[in-house]
Design a protein around this motif. Structure first.
Motif, PDB file in Angstrom:
ATOM      1  N   SER A  59       8.712  -6.432   0.332  1.00 36.36           N
ATOM      2  CA  SER A  59       7.695  -5.783  -0.497  1.00 36.36           C
ATOM      3  C   SER A  59       6.415  -5.605   0.303  1.00 36.36           C
ATOM      4  CB  SER A  59       7.405  -6.627  -1.748  1.00 36.36           C
ATOM      5  OG  SER A  59       6.799  -7.858  -1.391  1.00 36.36           O
ATOM      6  N   SER A  60       5.554  -4.766  -0.209  1.00 33.87           N
ATOM      7  CA  SER A  60       4.257  -4.566   0.427  1.00 33.87           C
ATOM      8  C   SER A  60       3.205  -4.316  -0.641  1.00 33.87           C
ATOM      9  CB  SER A  60       4.303  -3.387   1.399  1.00 33.87           C
ATOM     10  OG  SER A  60       3.046  -3.233   2.043  1.00 33.87           O
ATOM     11  N   SER A  61       3.017  -5.289  -1.477  1.00 37.14           N
ATOM     12  CA  SER A  61       1.947  -5.165  -2.464  1.00 37.14           C
ATOM     13  C   SER A  61       0.608  -5.163  -1.737  1.00 37.14           C
ATOM     14  CB  SER A  61       1.987  -6.354  -3.441  1.00 37.14           C
ATOM     15  OG  SER A  61       3.108  -6.285  -4.259  1.00 37.14           O
ATOM     16  N   GLY A  91       0.466  -4.517   3.671  1.00 37.92           N
ATOM     17  CA  GLY A  91       1.194  -5.190   4.744  1.00 37.92           C
ATOM     18  C   GLY A  91       2.467  -5.791   4.207  1.00 37.92           C
ATOM     19  N   PRO A  92       3.598  -5.491   4.828  1.00 40.78           N
ATOM     20  CA  PRO A  92       4.870  -6.029   4.351  1.00 40.78           C
ATOM     21  C   PRO A  92       4.933  -7.546   4.480  1.00 40.78           C
ATOM     22  CG  PRO A  92       5.198  -4.199   5.880  1.00 40.78           C
ATOM     23  CD  PRO A  92       3.759  -4.594   5.971  1.00 40.78           C
ATOM     24  N   MET A  93       5.677  -8.161   3.566  1.00 41.01           N
ATOM     25  CA  MET A  93       6.019  -9.556   3.709  1.00 41.01           C
ATOM     26  C   MET A  93       7.142  -9.658   4.745  1.00 41.01           C
ATOM     27  SD  MET A  93       3.902 -10.974   1.687  1.00 41.01           S
ATOM     28  CE  MET A  93       2.723  -9.611   1.728  1.00 41.01           C
ATOM     29  N   VAL A  94       7.097 -10.628   5.611  1.00 41.53           N
ATOM     30  CA  VAL A  94       8.036 -10.698   6.728  1.00 41.53           C
ATOM     31  C   VAL A  94       8.560 -12.114   6.925  1.00 41.53           C
ATOM     32  CG1 VAL A  94       6.889  -8.792   7.927  1.00 41.53           C
ATOM     33  CG2 VAL A  94       6.209 -11.157   8.428  1.00 41.53           C
ATOM     34  N   GLY A 147       0.240  -0.855   0.000  1.00 39.03           N
ATOM     35  CA  GLY A 147       0.000   0.000   0.000  1.00 39.03           C
ATOM     36  C   GLY A 147       0.403   1.432   0.000  1.00 39.03           C
ATOM     37  N   VAL A 174       8.579 -11.022  14.717  1.00 39.20           N
ATOM     38  CA  VAL A 174       8.572 -10.585  13.327  1.00 39.20           C
ATOM     39  C   VAL A 174       9.920  -9.985  12.953  1.00 39.20           C
ATOM     40  CG1 VAL A 174       7.496  -9.029  11.645  1.00 39.20           C
ATOM     41  CG2 VAL A 174       6.096 -10.145  13.387  1.00 39.20           C
ATOM     42  N   VAL A 175      10.386 -10.311  11.738  1.00 39.50           N
ATOM     43  CA  VAL A 175      11.617  -9.747  11.193  1.00 39.50           C
ATOM     44  C   VAL A 175      11.294  -9.084   9.854  1.00 39.50           C
ATOM     45  CG1 VAL A 175      13.924 -10.234  10.312  1.00 39.50           C
ATOM     46  CG2 VAL A 175      13.046 -11.500  12.294  1.00 39.50           C
ATOM     47  N   TYR A 176      11.714  -7.822   9.708  1.00 37.52           N
ATOM     48  CA  TYR A 176      11.605  -7.122   8.430  1.00 37.52           C
ATOM     49  C   TYR A 176      12.996  -7.175   7.789  1.00 37.52           C
ATOM     50  CZ  TYR A 176       7.322  -5.366  10.593  1.00 37.52           C
ATOM     51  OH  TYR A 176       6.098  -5.280  11.218  1.00 37.52           O
TER      52      TYR A 176
END
Length: 363
Positions: free
Chosen positions: A278-280, A156-159, A38, A270-272
């Motif tokens: 990405s955050s499609s 929402g980011p992939m993590v 987003g 959670v780890v970024y």
């Protein structure tokens, strides 16, 4: 609406340790689904789903959706109460829903598809009816399709996640590269990216982070599959459940699911990833030549409206609207490193990726 969503939030926390909900019954006349799982924006012009005059108000809508029934169904019910439109539900994985839409081309049984990342929508654009939400001017740029087919719902980011009971904080993974560590061999939870849109987004994040032109991204994925020992989980819900239960040490998933499980008391963190993620946005769109286009347009506008979007933070989701802030409980957006998300590349290379993935798995 707020009271209803507040109740849902409590239910989600209570039920989050359960496996993903089963499929809703499909309309009897629909064929069986195919095998699988987003800033202010100028709205692009889009065609009308039906030519010639005012759209017919049928009072009905058939919704294909891949979201969890726990939080999505109350949103749907509120739409029914506000509009008087009767919604019939077909719940399945995103890839399976698009396979179903393709099989029904020429005689569509669904009106709207909701859920899964927009990469999947771009790759299946020929199955969708152009429509731009009436709320487009209030949406973030990534949530508005420049071609006018889909509308973003949340971001929402992939993590990465890891089990905090089994991995000390000072030994926790911090980057995608840690997935290749021998100590995680056979203990990496990942869903099938050819069937799960969230798993696809995670793997595409890795490919984009390591390189698309020189093949380095695919090389990394091949090594990852080897370290997974070919183990692939059948559904995205199995990833966070498997890590929380200690069956796996680490996993690849999406932020909302991880935060939901942490909220319920699961021993995960959670780890970024440092290399970038990405955050499609997840998406929603109208099915091409659908039978209830007016109802479909109303539902797209409803999902992207401020009333629904302002409640997403309480569901561990980030709004696609410019006038809705993320809650303080989430990692600040500016603290997360993102790859340069090339949705045109990911959507145009989906078939190639699927072939390579299947080759890696069967080696």
């Amino acid at each position: 609406m707020k009271r209803r969503i507040a109740i849902v939030m409590a239910l989600v926390v209570a039920m989050s340790s359960l496996a993903a909900c089963g499929k809703k019954e499909a309309p009897a006349e629909a064929p069986a689904p195919a095998e699988s799982e987003g800033g202010e924006t100028q709205a692009p012009e889009a065609e009308e789903p039906v030519a010639g005059g005012e759209l017919e108000d049928t009072g009905e809508l058939t919704l294909y959706y891949s979201n969890s029934t726990e939080w999505a169904d109350p949103i749907i019910q509120e739409f029914e109460e506000q509009t008087g439109i009767k919604v019939s539900l077909v719940q399945d994985g995103t890839s399976s829903l698009f396979a179903r839409i393709k099989a029904e081309a020429g005689n569509p049984q669904g009106d709207v598809v909701w859920g899964g990342v927009i990469d999947t929508y771009r790759a299946n654009q020929d199955l969708l009816q152009p429509y731009t939400s009436s709320e487009a001017a209030s949406l973030k740029p990534d949530a508005v399709d420049p071609n006018g087919y889909y509308t973003g719902f949340d971001m929402g980011p992939m993590v990465m996640i890891y089990n905090t009971d089994l991995i000390p904080e000072d030994e926790a993974p911090t980057k995608w590269a840690d997935l290749l560590d021998e100590k995680y061999k056979g203990k990496i939870a990942n869903a099938d990216p050819t069937a799960s849109s969230s798993a696809f987004a995670c793997i595409m994040s890795i490919i984009l982070a390591y390189g698309t032109d020189d093949g380095k991204g695919y090389e990394f994925v091949e090594q990852l599959v080897q370290n997974m020992e070919g183990k692939v989980i059948s559904s995205s819900s199995g990833v966070y459940k498997g890590v929380a239960d200690g069956e796996y040490l680490i996993g690849l998933t999406y932020e909302e699911a991880a935060l939901r499980y942490i909220e319920s008391g699961a021993s995960i963190a959670v780890v970024y990833p440092e290399e970038g993620t990405s955050s499609s946005p997840s998406g929603c769109a109208i099915v091409k030549d659908c039978k209830n286009p007016k109802s479909a347009q109303m539902f797209i506008d409803y999902l992207s409206g401020k009333e629904v979007q302002s409640q997403l933070g309480g569901l561990n989701r980030r709004s696609v609207r410019t006038d809705v802030e993320d809650p303080d409980t989430m990692e600040a957006w500016e603290n997360i490193n993102f790859v340069d998300m090339d949705i045109d590349w990911t959507s145009s290379h989906t078939e190639e990726f699927n072939e390579k993935w299947n080759d890696f798995i069967t080696q």
